[in-house]
Design an enzyme around this catalytic site. Structure first.
Site, PDB file in Angstrom:
ATOM      1  N   SER A   1      -7.245  -4.267   0.645  1.00  0.00           N
ATOM      2  CA  SER A   1      -8.453  -4.563   1.412  1.00  0.00           C
ATOM      3  C   SER A   1      -8.202  -5.748   2.340  1.00  0.00           C
ATOM      4  CB  SER A   1      -9.599  -4.862   0.444  1.00  0.00           C
ATOM      5  OG  SER A   1     -10.661  -5.439   1.130  1.00  0.00           O
TER       6      SER A   1
ATOM      7  N   TRP B 146      -6.114  -4.612   5.145  1.00  0.00           N
ATOM      8  CA  TRP B 146      -6.908  -3.777   6.059  1.00  0.00           C
ATOM      9  C   TRP B 146      -7.609  -4.656   7.095  1.00  0.00           C
ATOM     10  CZ3 TRP B 146     -12.059  -3.769   7.379  1.00  0.00           C
ATOM     11  CH2 TRP B 146     -12.522  -2.651   8.094  1.00  0.00           C
ATOM     12  N   HIS B 147      -8.046  -5.842   6.643  1.00  0.00           N
ATOM     13  CA  HIS B 147      -8.792  -6.707   7.553  1.00  0.00           C
ATOM     14  C   HIS B 147      -7.932  -7.257   8.675  1.00  0.00           C
ATOM     15  CE1 HIS B 147     -12.007  -6.565   4.594  1.00  0.00           C
ATOM     16  NE2 HIS B 147     -12.788  -6.963   5.585  1.00  0.00           N
ATOM     17  N   GLY B 148      -6.674  -7.459   8.418  1.00  0.00           N
ATOM     18  CA  GLY B 148      -5.854  -7.983   9.510  1.00  0.00           C
ATOM     19  C   GLY B 148      -4.415  -8.158   9.108  1.00  0.00           C
TER      20      GLY B 148
ATOM     21  N   PHE C  82     -10.474  -5.911  13.518  1.00  0.00           N
ATOM     22  CA  PHE C  82      -9.943  -5.257  12.326  1.00  0.00           C
ATOM     23  C   PHE C  82      -9.860  -3.771  12.577  1.00  0.00           C
ATOM     24  CE2 PHE C  82     -12.436  -8.918  10.360  1.00  0.00           C
ATOM     25  CZ  PHE C  82     -11.397  -9.791  10.603  1.00  0.00           C
TER      26      PHE C  82
END
Lengths: 480, 317
Positions: free
Chosen positions: A319, A322-324, A480
């Site tokens: 997770s 996934w954000h960056g 993102f």
């Protein structure tokens, strides 16, 4: 095109009017064209990625549905994952991987140095990739049947209100709404407008106003004292919440105008009494995606204790990633993974009944744990994050007072007015959030006469114009 | 759906009316603030001034050119529209305002000085121009100043936003004065009389190194082109400087070169250099400070300029 732009103020009413005047069989064309136009306002050439994703998953969906051969089905699924995650990996993570290879090679005194690709990240790629993946995986798991109409499927992938920053919808929820002929629904449309107004207030008045302070303090963290950095971190917590939930509100509101329902993405997350509750109220569409498509396939809660901890940790690391493409996001995810594991070990779920005072205490603890994570989320790199934390921890060196937020000659000066306006905006946000999420308050407001309701709407609209920070600032989650 | 659309239109209309009312309320208040610059801008934009000689520029021109002497000597109606602390970025809209009139001025005069090209110097209250945002050239001029004023042209009702707190505050205090019927200070004059000459010749605090801004040079060029199109004669004046001060300006020669290049490039542009004029150089009693003339100095300079104007017009005839 940004939701907080004048262009959108013109675009949305045009789509709205055309939508209801067109016969149902042509509506998908309008939605598809308007969605593609919406995306092309940013970059027309990256639309090709959405089209590739659409065509691949449409075809794979049908092949998966028809095939009974387990191996073939696995190959089809693998192909879809390869294309979607391959595009995501190339556009989002290539330079991050190269950077890490170069750093490692430097550490090991190797001469290897790979050139950066300097790729511009396609806006919304993480969101529409996850949305199409959920469609393919659901067909693989025989949970849904494939969509037979390519146009409608393309609208599902690119539906403009949620294309660039979610909520990440599920095919089982969204596609049927495109199939059914939906007439205009007055209460739904009015509630849509209310959501748009509230979303704009959150974004333009709260998030963008706080960003003036947060950006300047974080950009000069070396010169700041711990109090200023702590205050900036508090402000960032509300900035990111209002920025992202504001986007979701406008997305949900815009869809409601077309009588299409999108899933809720936030439910007053800062009133959570534990981290697990926080994750059931923050970016709900992503949390449930990870639960359904990663946590449960990994074994979920059905394995032994250590395996469950491992599953939780993997989900949160992914997770974070996934954000960056930055270690700060991975650490942020890791921190939340640890919180959840500790909660599991100590059995600190929200099921236990405690007194109201106990609840408030737990809300404060949870909020501050989340706040710690935000330092990593906001920092430019790990060194920056640790510098901020170190300064915050040196309480003896704090200079408490809002005048400390003034910044020296070379940087823009934060005015006391900006700080007070920011604090005032947060207070309004908290009050309205409580009102909106307590049904009795909401119903009380809706049952007031028109004068009171309209005056309230006008006050919020005027506040957006007068106290907003104007100039079409991008939403944080676009990156993102 | 028609009920919904009707209600949306009604509420949007009410919102726009509210914003317009607030805007007009603030505009009216600000226009009537008791402040020299505001009152001068009011005269410029609201009164039907049709000067034949228009003086533009900063406080140097405002205090150094006596429009009455100019009018008297040249027999041409002169108006000193120069404003303290202004650069071409904002006063260009004043020039545009006069040039757009049916009878534009015949001569435009302005001061030329290193600080007018300074890319870093701040402008005094660009918000003084907000009451006149309905004029396109005012919006364009404010937009060119840069952040945060650049949004004035693209964001509707931007002047009402919190970033413009000074505008709102001054407007409200002006309303307070209007309601309390407070009399305004001294009668408004276009030219500022500075009696003082007790300045310290050794105080060089405001002589800082200046970076010449390319944008300012381009703005001057665009102004000259507009004047040329309207057959307006432009006179750039390097104002007298007290001799010790001039040596402190590192960019002085660069500025003079720019002015001379303008003169060569545009046939309607004339450059008058009084910076070396022996009548002023060491005469401290003509100066309010190193760069600003006092009333006595202004009278002398205005007479000299009148004479040069007469000469120029004689020559052109």
């Amino acid at each position: 095109m940004l939701f907080n732009s004048l262009d959108y103020l013109v675009f949305l009413p045009i789509v709205f009017i055309l939508y209801y005047y067109l016969p149902h069989r042509f509506r998908w064309i309008l939605l598809l064209l308007s969605s593609y136009y919406f995306y092309m306002c940013w970059r027309w050439d990256y639309l090709i990625l959405i089209i590739i994703s659409t065509l691949v998953d449409f075809k794979v969906g049908h092949l998966l549905f028809k095939s009974e051969d387990s191996l073939k089905r696995k190959v089809y699924l693998f192909f879809s994952l390869l294309v979607n995650l391959g595009l995501l990996a190339y556009f989002k993570y290539a330079d991050f991987i190269i950077g890490n290879i170069n750093s490692l090679s430097k550490e090991l005194n190797l001469t290897l140095e790979v050139d950066y690709l300097n790729i511009l990240l396609p806006v919304g790629i993480s969101f529409y990739t996850f949305q199409t993946l959920s469609y393919t995986i659901d067909i693989y798991n025989r949970k849904i049947e494939p969509e037979t109409h390519l146009g409608r499927f393309a609208v599902f992938v690119s539906f403009f209100p949620q294309l660039v920053a979610g909520p990440i919808e599920r095919a089982s929820h969204l596609i049927p709404q495109f199939r059914v002929k939906k007439g205009f629904n007055y209460p739904v449309a009015v509630s849509g407008l209310r959501r748009i107004l509230w979303g704009l207030f959150k974004k333009i008045v709260v998030a963008d106003r706080l960003s003036i302070i947060v950006d300047q303090i974080y950009a000069t963290s070396g010169d700041q004292n711990g109090f200023a950095l702590l205050l900036a971190t508090y402000f960032f917590a509300f900035q990111i919440y209002c920025d992202f939930s504001g986007y979701s509100d406008i997305a949900i509101g815009s869809a409601r105008l077309l009588n299409i329902s999108l899933m809720e993405n936030f439910r007053t997350p800062y009133f959570s009494r534990s981290i697990s509750e926080f994750w059931s109220r923050w970016h709900i569409s992503l949390s449930t995606w990870f639960r359904d498509y990663l946590y449960i396939p990994l074994g979920g809660n059905r394995s032994n204790r250590w395996r469950v901890f491992f599953n939780i940790y993997i989900v949160f690391l992914v997770s974070g990633l996934w954000h960056g493409a930055n270690w700060t996001f991975i650490i942020w995810g890791g921190i939340h993974g640890i919180y959840l594991i500790i909660e599991k070990v100590l059995k600190l779920g929200v099921e236990q009944k405690v007194s109201q005072g106990g609840d408030i205490f737990r809300i404060l603890i949870s909020f501050h744990l989340v706040l710690l994570g935000w330092v990593f989320f906001r920092a430019e790199n790990l060194h920056h994050a640790f510098l901020v934390l170190e300064k915050i921890c040196r309480i003896s060196e704090w200079n408490v007072g809002l005048h400390q937020l003034y910044i020296g000659d070379n940087a823009k000066v934060i005015s006391i007015a900006d700080t007070y306006l920011g604090i005032m905006a947060i207070c309004i946000l908290l009050v309205v959030d409580v009102v909106l999420h307590k049904k009795k308050f909401k119903n009380w407001f809706l049952s007031r006469n028109r004068f009171i309701r309209w005056t309230t709407y006008l006050v919020f609209a005027l506040a957006i114009v007068i106290f907003g920070y104007h100039g079409e600032t991008e939403f944080i989650y676009f990156q993102f | 759906m028609s009920v919904f659309l009707r209600k949306v239109v009604v509420i949007s209309f009410i919102l726009i009316v509210c914003l317009c009312l607030i805007s007009e309320f603030l505009k009216y208040g600000y226009k009537h603030a008791d402040d020299h610059a505001v009152r001068k801008l009011y005269s410029i934009f609201e009164e039907d001034l049709e000067p034949e000689i228009l003086i533009l520029g900063s406080s140097i021109a405002e205090g150094a050119i006596n429009s009455n002497i100019l009018s008297e000597r040249t027999q041409m109606k002169a108006y000193n529209a120069a404003l303290s602390g202004r650069k071409i970025n904002d006063w260009i809209c004043v020039a545009d305002h006069f040039l757009s009139k049916s009878t534009p001025p015949e001569i435009v005069i302005f001061d030329i000085f290193p600080t007018v090209f300074n890319e870093h110097s701040l402008l005094y209250n660009p918000q003084d121009f907000y009451p006149y945002l309905d004029k396109t050239f005012v919006k364009e001029a404010l937009k060119s100043i840069g952040e945060p004023y650049s949004k004035i042209a693209s964001v509707p009702f931007y002047e009402l936003t919190a970033i413009n707190a000074i505008y709102v505050k001054r407007s409200l205090s002006s309303w307070k004065n209007l309601i309390l019927n407070k009399p305004k200070n001294a009668i408004h004059k276009d030219y500022i009389e500075v009696e003082s000459s007790t300045f310290n010749p050794k105080d060089f605090s405001h002589f800082k190194k200046i970076n010449i801004s390319k944008e300012s040079v381009e703005l001057y060029e665009s102004l000259f082109s507009k004047c040329e199109k309207n057959e307006v004669v432009v006179i750039m004046i390097a104002m007298p400087i007290f001799y010790i001060g001039k040596e402190k300006y590192e960019n002085w020669n660069q500025v003079v070169t720019i002015a001379m290049n303008f003169e060569k490039e545009f046939p309607n542009v004339h450059f008058l250099d009084y910076s070396n004029n022996s009548s002023f150089l060491a005469e401290s009693d003509l100066f309010a400070n190193h760069t600003h003339l006092n009333t006595k100095g202004a009278d002398l300079l205005s007479r000299l300029i009148s004479h040069r104007i007469e000469e120029l017009f004689e020559k052109s005839k």
